[in-house]
Write an enzyme that holds these catalytic residues in place. Structure first.
Site, PDB file in Angstrom:
ATOM      1  CB  THR B  91      -0.912   0.007   1.239  1.00  0.00           C
ATOM      2  OG1 THR B  91      -1.810  -1.090   1.132  1.00  0.00           O
ATOM      3  CG2 THR B  91      -1.711   1.304   1.324  1.00  0.00           C
ATOM      4  CE  LYS B 166      -5.082  -0.712   2.060  1.00  0.00           C
ATOM      5  NZ  LYS B 166      -4.069  -1.659   2.492  1.00  0.00           N
ATOM      6  CE  LYS B 241       1.711   2.265   4.066  1.00  0.00           C
ATOM      7  NZ  LYS B 241       2.118   0.900   3.727  1.00  0.00           N
TER       8      LYS B 241
END
Lengths: 292, 292
Positions: B91, B166, B241
């Site tokens: 990611t 995402k 994050k």
């Protein structure tokens, strides 16, 4: 079947009163606005200010705010029979709801706060959700009457718990609609299609009612107001009303609701610019406008 | 069955690589940390830095951030066979993901960004969701390989679309968890029980994954981390994050994400105070602490 007085025959109140009548109850309505009285009469409802209070076993109020409910209770508590069951289905501040309960108890009346969700459509179809605050005995008495107007009747706790449940729920709703709007606008900027974001988020950890029932972009959810030029649905002005009630309650109770407060500001700006009658999912247009 | 190089054998990467091997692929792993190499070897995975790159038909990267992915690509692009399929399941920021695609194309490699959701549990069980960005041809090649590690493989669009999906999804997630936490704290202050709020919100317009899968108070959802002293689950540091990635992307693209930014600040404060290893639903304790 009960003798029911119904006070407040507006967009919500009139269809609710008619559903009670349809279920066989003896309903007498009242409203201070001549247009509402006329609409009720045309729809076949008996309207009589005195009769709605003096002779009722149950009196239901459906009014715009806490002050109007407490004003109405001044008259109701003076004129209704002792032991009358008072059900306030208005969405009002928790403090006024508790005051109404206290005043009812002092006048030997039974009382429940029972705000609804489901909107005008749910009121007409008799599919509202009622969130009820009051004693177990009061809930047991109110439940079958409310069931003539709604599909789901939830006992949330004691005095004021119905209002508390509604504003906590609707605070999540207001925040999550802004979140979904921001996500779609970010997706647009990143070249990700609405449908792709919908396909991912609707089936994973971003799933929420604002996305899957009221999707703020046209396409993924064909019945959402975004497909109908943001006609409500659930008007932004009502979303703002509920967010403000949540913030009044949070402030009075000393609860920290940073995002609740921020979402309230965002909807306040939208409504102040003249979009109170737009569906609340239209907030995405405000977000897009702020986007460079 | 393919020859697969797997680079990054951490908490996520190792179980993913093992699932590929279990499905019959010829997998060679690599990691710069000796402890990770040892764990992989003990688990029966062949580890060989050169072999993971030179001989592979497919190279999968699972690394902590965009810089490390681009560093790894420097070596991969110089040493791998032309036509190798590069799948980055890390990611990372959308900009780095796009750079990785461009560099891969310039070196005559095929590439996909394919970040996952589902966490360590999903990696071990082979039930991850993959959000894939890349051409139709690349997706068709990557799909059966990813299916050995995941249950749901979604083609989100072209280069970077997987990362975009995402972070948009996880921005909704982060905001909605704060919203749910604020609602429970407000309910506590108003004397409304957790269960009553859950019963109302989980079946009406406040419903969201944060409430119904990761409920931040113990009780209503027995499997949620709140019932296990907020052990993750999904660590607050990872939530932060992803929120930061969403804000970097929003800022670079000029998208207005006011609540996304506010939620990022709230999680930043929580993580800075030493709670990065706590499940992200533990943010309710931060909200409660701010409550008078």
């Amino acid at each position: 079947m009960a003798k029911i007085g119904f006070i407040g025959l507006g967009n919500m109140g009139l269809p609710m009163a008619l559903n009670l009548q349809k279920a066989g109850h003896d309903v007498t309505g009242h409203d201070i606005f001549p247009a509402a009285v006329e609409a009720a009469t045309s729809a076949g409802l008996r309207v009589d200010a005195a009769g709605a209070v003096h002779d009722a076993d149950i009196i239901i109020t459906m009014l715009p705010n806490g002050k109007l409910v407490l004003d109405a209770y001044q008259i109701i508590l003076a004129k209704a029979k002792p032991g009358t069951l008072l059900i306030d289905s208005s969405t009002i501040d928790v403090a006024s709801a508790r005051t109404a309960h206290e005043q009812a108890a002092a006048a030997a009346m039974l009382s429940a706060d029972a705000p609804v969700s489901g909107g005008v459509g749910g009121a007409a179809a008799g599919t509202l959700t009622f969130m009820v605050g009051g004693t177990n005995d009061v809930f047991a008495q109110a439940q079958p009457v409310l069931a003539a107007m709604g599909k789901k009747i939830v006992h949330c706790g004691g005095a004021g718990a119905g209002q508390a449940a509604k504003i906590c729920n609707n605070m999540i709703l207001g925040i999550s609609m802004v979140a979904v709007g921001e996500a779609f606008v970010l997706a647009e900027k990143l070249g990700l299609s609405h449908q792709a974001l919908y396909d991912v988020a609707s089936t994973s950890s971003g799933q929420c009612w604002s996305l899957t029932s009221y999707c703020p972009v046209p396409g993924p959810v064909p019945a959402s107001p975004a497909n109908n030029d943001y006609k409500p649905g659930f008007a932004a002005a009502l979303m703002l009303k509920d967010l403000k009630l949540s913030q009044e309650a949070a402030s009075a109770a000393g609860a920290s609701t940073a995002l609740g407060s921020h979402a309230t500001e965002i909807f306040q700006e939208f409504v102040s610019e003249g979009h109170g009658g737009t569906d609340f999912s239209g907030i995405i247009n405000k977000i897009r406008e702020k986007t460079a």
